[in-house]
Design an enzyme around this catalytic site. Structure first.
Site, mmCIF file in Angstrom:
data_model
loop_
_atom_site.group_PDB
_atom_site.id
_atom_site.type_symbol
_atom_site.label_atom_id
_atom_site.label_comp_id
_atom_site.label_asym_id
_atom_site.label_seq_id
_atom_site.Cartn_x
_atom_site.Cartn_y
_atom_site.Cartn_z
ATOM 1 N N SER A 205 0.845 -1.201 -0.076
ATOM 2 C CA SER A 205 0.152 0.084 0.080
ATOM 3 C C SER A 205 0.798 1.108 -0.043
ATOM 4 O O SER A 205 1.952 1.081 0.707
ATOM 5 C CB SER A 205 -0.784 -0.022 1.347
ATOM 6 O OG SER A 205 -1.365 1.076 1.269
ATOM 7 N N TYR B 101 0.401 -0.122 10.600
ATOM 8 C CA TYR B 101 -0.026 -0.550 9.122
ATOM 9 C C TYR B 101 1.217 -0.334 8.331
ATOM 10 O O TYR B 101 1.350 -0.977 7.483
ATOM 11 C CB TYR B 101 -1.372 0.250 8.898
ATOM 12 C CG TYR B 101 -1.983 -0.018 7.391
ATOM 13 C CD1 TYR B 101 -2.226 -1.240 7.174
ATOM 14 C CD2 TYR B 101 -1.824 0.687 6.434
ATOM 15 C CE1 TYR B 101 -3.023 -1.672 5.907
ATOM 16 C CE2 TYR B 101 -2.296 0.760 5.276
ATOM 17 C CZ TYR B 101 -2.621 -0.538 4.947
ATOM 18 O OH TYR B 101 -3.063 -0.762 3.447
#
Length: 327
Positions: A158, A184
């Site tokens: 990501s 994350y």
């Protein structure tokens, strides 16, 4: 000349007139979002798809459309129980795959969680690092013998990798104050570094690996965000866009989001994508580690594609899971 694709290309665009008959492909996370669309388009083009999911009942319901497309396109779908947050489940799944002995042409490590509250996997790892990285690390390495020459691994990362590098000294936040986006970012950086290291280890056997950023898509990934957080993030991104003279932000559709995984795994030249990070159906440029953290910008942080850093993460990951993997 190779067909050029971009941020608006869909799975059907990149697989136009492509037959996947005879291809066997493993996709994790087929009970929602990108996983369903990825499995659907692969099966619709004739591939045999093994779809892994933690909740088989949910996956059976969610993949009804996949089976319908498979029937029309000559492909097929079988489901595999896999909980990436439980290494006993991961090892049981790999034991079943190895016992079957059927080779794969592509593995798409698609499953993951985002911005979760602090928690731990069954094995005591921080939830996001344990699920997004370590679960896939064990899964892929334990079935590496099933990857035939010419096959590929695609790990889903990501733009969130820009939030943070991995912390090999404190991967489980034992000493660092927990922040869901910091965690994350660590896990998504790990997804890239894993692909870099796996590619280096296996390219001599004509097995390549790449990491991809699917883009910003509205899927179940956002389920852990507090109320109003997504709207606040979108406003911030739009403010950055306006300041840079760019048009307002728009989410990708799910078929657009899954396109880069399919492109990198089956359409792009192996030497072009192997050992790289891709976004919007192209190889992304490497950007300095101190570049601004705006999510609208293209590129991959230098720390996420550093071969020495990738080797260090590999060694730390082996230590954490208590298992070593041969080249």
């Amino acid at each position: 000349m190779t067909q050029q694709f971009n941020a608006t290309s869909t799975t059907e665009d990149v697989l136009h007139n492509v037959s996947l008959a005879g291809k066997r492909i493993l996709v994790t996370g087929v009970s929602a979002g990108l996983g369903i669309e990825t499995a659907r388009t692969l099966a619709a083009h004739g591939a045999t798809v093994v779809g892994a999911a933690r909740n088989l009942a949910k996956a059976e319901h969610a993949t009804a459309q996949v089976r319908a497309y498979a029937e029309k396109g000559g492909g097929s779908l079988e489901l595999l129980e896999l909980d990436l947050a439980d290494l006993a489940s991961v090892r049981a799944a790999t034991d079943r795959l190895n016992a079957a002995g059927k080779p794969f042409d592509l593995v798409i490590a698609n499953a993951g969680v985002m911005a979760t509250p602090f928690g731990q996997t069954k094995d005591g790892f921080e939830t996001q690092f344990g699920t997004n990285h370590l679960g896939h690390f064990v899964l892929v390495n334990r079935i590496a013998g099933l990857l035939r020459a010419g096959s590929r691994l695609v790990t889903l990362s990501s733009a969130g990798h820009r939030f943070s590098d991995v912390d090999l000294a404190d991967p489980n936040f034992a000493h660092t104050p927990y922040d869901p986006w910091l965690a994350y970012g660590r896990s998504k950086t790990a997804n890239i570094l894993f692909a870099i290291a796996f590619d280096a280890r296996h390219k001599a056997q004509d097995i390549r690996a790449t990491a991809v950023h699917p883009g910003a898509i509205m899927t179940e990934l956002v389920r852990y965000l507090p109320e109003g957080a997504l709207e606040a993030m979108e406003s911030q991104i739009n403010a950055q866009a306006a300041a840079a003279g760019k048009p307002p932000f728009e989410f990708k559709t799910v078929p657009q989001g899954a396109a880069t995984s399919v492109w990198a795994g089956l359409v792009a030249a192996a030497d072009a994508v192997g050992g790289h990070y891709c976004e919007d159906c192209h190889v992304a440029p490497v950007i300095p580690n101190d570049a601004p953290k705006g999510l609208l910008d293209e590129g991959v942080r230098a720390y996420a594609v550093d071969p020495a850093h990738a080797k260090a993460l590999w060694a730390k990951s082996e230590e954490m899971v208590g298992e070593r993997f041969a080249t």
